[in-house]
Design a protein around this motif. Sequence first.
Motif, PDB file in Angstrom:
ATOM      1  N   ASN A   1       0.844  -1.200  -0.021  1.00 46.10           N
ATOM      2  CA  ASN A   1       0.053  -0.092  -0.048  1.00 46.10           C
ATOM      3  C   ASN A   1       0.889   1.166   0.067  1.00 46.10           C
ATOM      4  O   ASN A   1       1.600   1.505   0.921  1.00 46.10           O
ATOM      5  CB  ASN A   1      -0.751  -0.132   1.129  1.00 46.10           C
ATOM      6  N   ALA A   2       0.812   1.926  -0.955  1.00 44.17           N
ATOM      7  CA  ALA A   2       1.801   3.061  -1.183  1.00 44.17           C
ATOM      8  C   ALA A   2       1.558   4.354  -0.473  1.00 44.17           C
ATOM      9  O   ALA A   2       2.446   4.881   0.062  1.00 44.17           O
ATOM     10  CB  ALA A   2       1.915   3.643  -2.622  1.00 44.17           C
ATOM     11  N   ASN A   3       0.307   4.479  -0.061  1.00 48.02           N
ATOM     12  CA  ASN A   3      -0.324   5.563   0.417  1.00 48.02           C
ATOM     13  C   ASN A   3      -0.942   5.698   1.934  1.00 48.02           C
ATOM     14  O   ASN A   3      -1.002   6.185   2.867  1.00 48.02           O
ATOM     15  CB  ASN A   3      -0.895   6.694  -0.144  1.00 48.02           C
ATOM     16  N   ASP A   4      -1.630   4.294   2.073  1.00 53.54           N
ATOM     17  CA  ASP A   4      -2.161   3.648   3.254  1.00 53.54           C
ATOM     18  C   ASP A   4      -3.113   4.733   4.020  1.00 53.54           C
ATOM     19  O   ASP A   4      -3.167   5.143   5.063  1.00 53.54           O
ATOM     20  CB  ASP A   4      -1.009   3.523   4.300  1.00 53.54           C
ATOM     21  N   GLY A   5      -3.955   5.113   3.105  1.00 52.60           N
ATOM     22  CA  GLY A   5      -5.083   5.956   3.872  1.00 52.60           C
ATOM     23  C   GLY A   5      -4.810   7.535   3.635  1.00 52.60           C
ATOM     24  O   GLY A   5      -5.759   8.292   4.176  1.00 52.60           O
ATOM     25  N   SER A   6      -3.516   7.881   3.354  1.00 50.58           N
ATOM     26  CA  SER A   6      -3.153   9.340   3.387  1.00 50.58           C
ATOM     27  C   SER A   6      -3.180   9.678   2.036  1.00 50.58           C
ATOM     28  O   SER A   6      -3.125   9.238   0.994  1.00 50.58           O
ATOM     29  CB  SER A   6      -1.981   9.419   4.190  1.00 50.58           C
ATOM     30  N   ARG A   7      -2.912  10.917   1.997  1.00 49.20           N
ATOM     31  CA  ARG A   7      -2.615  11.903   0.672  1.00 49.20           C
ATOM     32  C   ARG A   7      -1.092  11.939   0.416  1.00 49.20           C
ATOM     33  O   ARG A   7      -0.547  12.682  -0.697  1.00 49.20           O
ATOM     34  CB  ARG A   7      -3.111  13.122   0.644  1.00 49.20           C
ATOM     35  N   HIS A   8      -0.405  11.268   1.111  1.00 46.99           N
ATOM     36  CA  HIS A   8       1.222  11.117   1.117  1.00 46.99           C
ATOM     37  C   HIS A   8       1.726   9.917   0.497  1.00 46.99           C
ATOM     38  O   HIS A   8       1.626   8.734   0.861  1.00 46.99           O
ATOM     39  CB  HIS A   8       1.844  11.411   2.410  1.00 46.99           C
ATOM     40  N   LEU A   9       1.985  10.077  -0.847  1.00 47.13           N
ATOM     41  CA  LEU A   9       2.797   9.043  -1.759  1.00 47.13           C
ATOM     42  C   LEU A   9       4.038   9.377  -2.191  1.00 47.13           C
ATOM     43  O   LEU A   9       4.266  10.247  -2.968  1.00 47.13           O
ATOM     44  CB  LEU A   9       1.707   8.614  -2.742  1.00 47.13           C
ATOM     45  N   GLN A  10       4.939   8.394  -1.658  1.00 50.49           N
ATOM     46  CA  GLN A  10       6.311   9.019  -2.272  1.00 50.49           C
ATOM     47  C   GLN A  10       6.791   8.239  -3.761  1.00 50.49           C
ATOM     48  O   GLN A  10       6.306   7.259  -4.186  1.00 50.49           O
ATOM     49  CB  GLN A  10       7.595   8.142  -1.300  1.00 50.49           C
ATOM     50  N   CYS A  11       7.422   9.350  -4.640  1.00 46.16           N
ATOM     51  CA  CYS A  11       7.748   8.803  -5.939  1.00 46.16           C
ATOM     52  C   CYS A  11       9.301   9.077  -5.970  1.00 46.16           C
ATOM     53  O   CYS A  11       9.813   9.643  -5.058  1.00 46.16           O
ATOM     54  CB  CYS A  11       7.134   9.878  -6.846  1.00 46.16           C
ATOM     55  N   ALA A  12       9.679   8.313  -6.848  1.00 40.92           N
ATOM     56  CA  ALA A  12      11.191   8.300  -7.052  1.00 40.92           C
ATOM     57  C   ALA A  12      11.437   8.402  -8.393  1.00 40.92           C
ATOM     58  O   ALA A  12      10.946   7.806  -9.398  1.00 40.92           O
ATOM     59  CB  ALA A  12      11.953   7.219  -6.607  1.00 40.92           C
ATOM     60  N   ALA A  13      12.505   9.431  -8.649  1.00 35.10           N
ATOM     61  CA  ALA A  13      12.875   9.386 -10.183  1.00 35.10           C
ATOM     62  C   ALA A  13      14.452   9.188 -10.125  1.00 35.10           C
ATOM     63  O   ALA A  13      15.210   9.648  -9.477  1.00 35.10           O
ATOM     64  CB  ALA A  13      12.928  11.033 -10.723  1.00 35.10           C
ATOM     65  N   LYS A  14      15.029   8.270 -11.212  1.00 37.36           N
ATOM     66  CA  LYS A  14      16.315   7.724 -11.101  1.00 37.36           C
ATOM     67  C   LYS A  14      16.928   8.403 -12.353  1.00 37.36           C
ATOM     68  O   LYS A  14      16.670   8.624 -13.298  1.00 37.36           O
ATOM     69  CB  LYS A  14      16.100   6.279 -11.431  1.00 37.36           C
ATOM     70  N   PHE A  15      18.333   8.423 -11.911  1.00 39.74           N
ATOM     71  CA  PHE A  15      19.457   9.089 -13.107  1.00 39.74           C
ATOM     72  C   PHE A  15      20.545   8.492 -12.932  1.00 39.74           C
ATOM     73  O   PHE A  15      20.997   7.935 -11.821  1.00 39.74           O
ATOM     74  CB  PHE A  15      19.505  10.478 -12.599  1.00 39.74           C
ATOM     75  N   TYR A  16      21.046   8.093 -14.021  1.00 37.32           N
ATOM     76  CA  TYR A  16      22.323   7.290 -14.057  1.00 37.32           C
ATOM     77  C   TYR A  16      23.472   8.236 -14.707  1.00 37.32           C
ATOM     78  O   TYR A  16      23.400   8.813 -15.856  1.00 37.32           O
ATOM     79  CB  TYR A  16      22.139   6.106 -14.655  1.00 37.32           C
ATOM     80  N   LEU A  17      24.506   8.437 -13.966  1.00 37.78           N
ATOM     81  CA  LEU A  17      25.627   9.289 -14.542  1.00 37.78           C
ATOM     82  C   LEU A  17      26.949   8.598 -14.762  1.00 37.78           C
ATOM     83  O   LEU A  17      27.266   7.632 -13.898  1.00 37.78           O
ATOM     84  CB  LEU A  17      25.797  10.543 -13.541  1.00 37.78           C
ATOM     85  N   HIS A  18      27.843   9.199 -15.650  1.00 39.54           N
ATOM     86  CA  HIS A  18      29.181   8.393 -15.633  1.00 39.54           C
ATOM     87  C   HIS A  18      29.932   8.830 -14.197  1.00 39.54           C
ATOM     88  O   HIS A  18      29.663   9.694 -13.528  1.00 39.54           O
ATOM     89  CB  HIS A  18      30.124   9.433 -16.772  1.00 39.54           C
ATOM     90  N   PRO A  19      30.549   7.861 -13.799  1.00 37.62           N
ATOM     91  CA  PRO A  19      31.382   8.050 -12.478  1.00 37.62           C
ATOM     92  C   PRO A  19      32.030   9.249 -12.293  1.00 37.62           C
ATOM     93  O   PRO A  19      32.171   9.798 -10.978  1.00 37.62           O
ATOM     94  CB  PRO A  19      31.936   6.743 -12.230  1.00 37.62           C
ATOM     95  N   GLU A  20      32.802   9.810 -13.184  1.00 40.35           N
ATOM     96  CA  GLU A  20      33.433  11.087 -13.236  1.00 40.35           C
ATOM     97  C   GLU A  20      32.599  12.345 -13.238  1.00 40.35           C
ATOM     98  O   GLU A  20      32.435  12.867 -14.222  1.00 40.35           O
ATOM     99  CB  GLU A  20      34.432  11.071 -13.983  1.00 40.35           C
ATOM    100  N   HIS A  21      32.329  12.791 -11.962  1.00 39.20           N
ATOM    101  CA  HIS A  21      31.445  13.931 -11.991  1.00 39.20           C
ATOM    102  C   HIS A  21      31.359  14.762 -10.563  1.00 39.20           C
ATOM    103  O   HIS A  21      31.832  13.836  -9.619  1.00 39.20           O
ATOM    104  CB  HIS A  21      29.853  13.710 -12.466  1.00 39.20           C
TER     105      HIS A  21
END
Length: 264
Positions: A160-180
């Motif tokens: 259950n992502a929000n369990d009866g509340s209005r709070h639902l966490q989202c995640a956006a992923k990014f992959y970068l070259h190790p040298e930064h």
Amino acid sequence: MELFQQLNQAAIIRGALIAALALVLIGLSQKVIPLIADRLSGRQRLYTLATVPLIRLVIILAALWMIISIIVDPTTENIFALLGALGLALGFAFKDYVGSLIAGIVTLYELPYRIGDWVSVEGVYGEVKSIGMRAFEILTPDDTVVVIPHLKLWGEKIFNANDGSRHLQCAAKFYLHPEHDPRQVIQALEDTAMTSAYLQISKPVTIVASEGLWATEYRVKAYPVDPSDQFRFTTDLTLRGKQALMALGMRFPAPGVPDSGDGA
């Protein structure tokens, strides 16, 4: 000992009237209770909506009892004999169905999911749209209605992502070259999240980084204003975050190179 009474026209009419009245009461409860719930907020609204299937069950049981009392000679022996026979028949013929009904009653008290919750069951993810006595319906992001029996409550994991509340966490992923420079990346991604039109500003924005073999993974974890905005929010973070990283001259993993795998 006679089990059944002699049926006449009056008895049949009374049974039909009871069944019709039960249908009317069920229809009224399904319309009136959601109207009352719309005037409430938070958990009060969710608990009020959860009474719809309970009231429907009470009406059905009361109507069945009244109809049985018309058909069966209402002595103690007859009632117990009939209930025993029905219980035995239902136990063998409708084991899974009865199990789902019992699980449906349990959901009224444990509330593992409610109308408006975003849940995942056996890989199917979507919003709970209705809860019946035997099953509940979820609407997937692809606009597909999936009917899931309450029986899944006994042996399957329900996320259950929000369990009866209005709070639902989202995640956006990014992959970068190790040298930064990670400080630049974190600042750019935080700015991206904080300037999103979908962001719920009362909840924190978190940047999680993990190092893989071929790339560094960054996850922007934040909360949209409304759970229904989760896909627009994630898309907004992904597109604007990529633009911000490209503006900094960040390099992304080369095509064909494996990604960093599952991050922590």
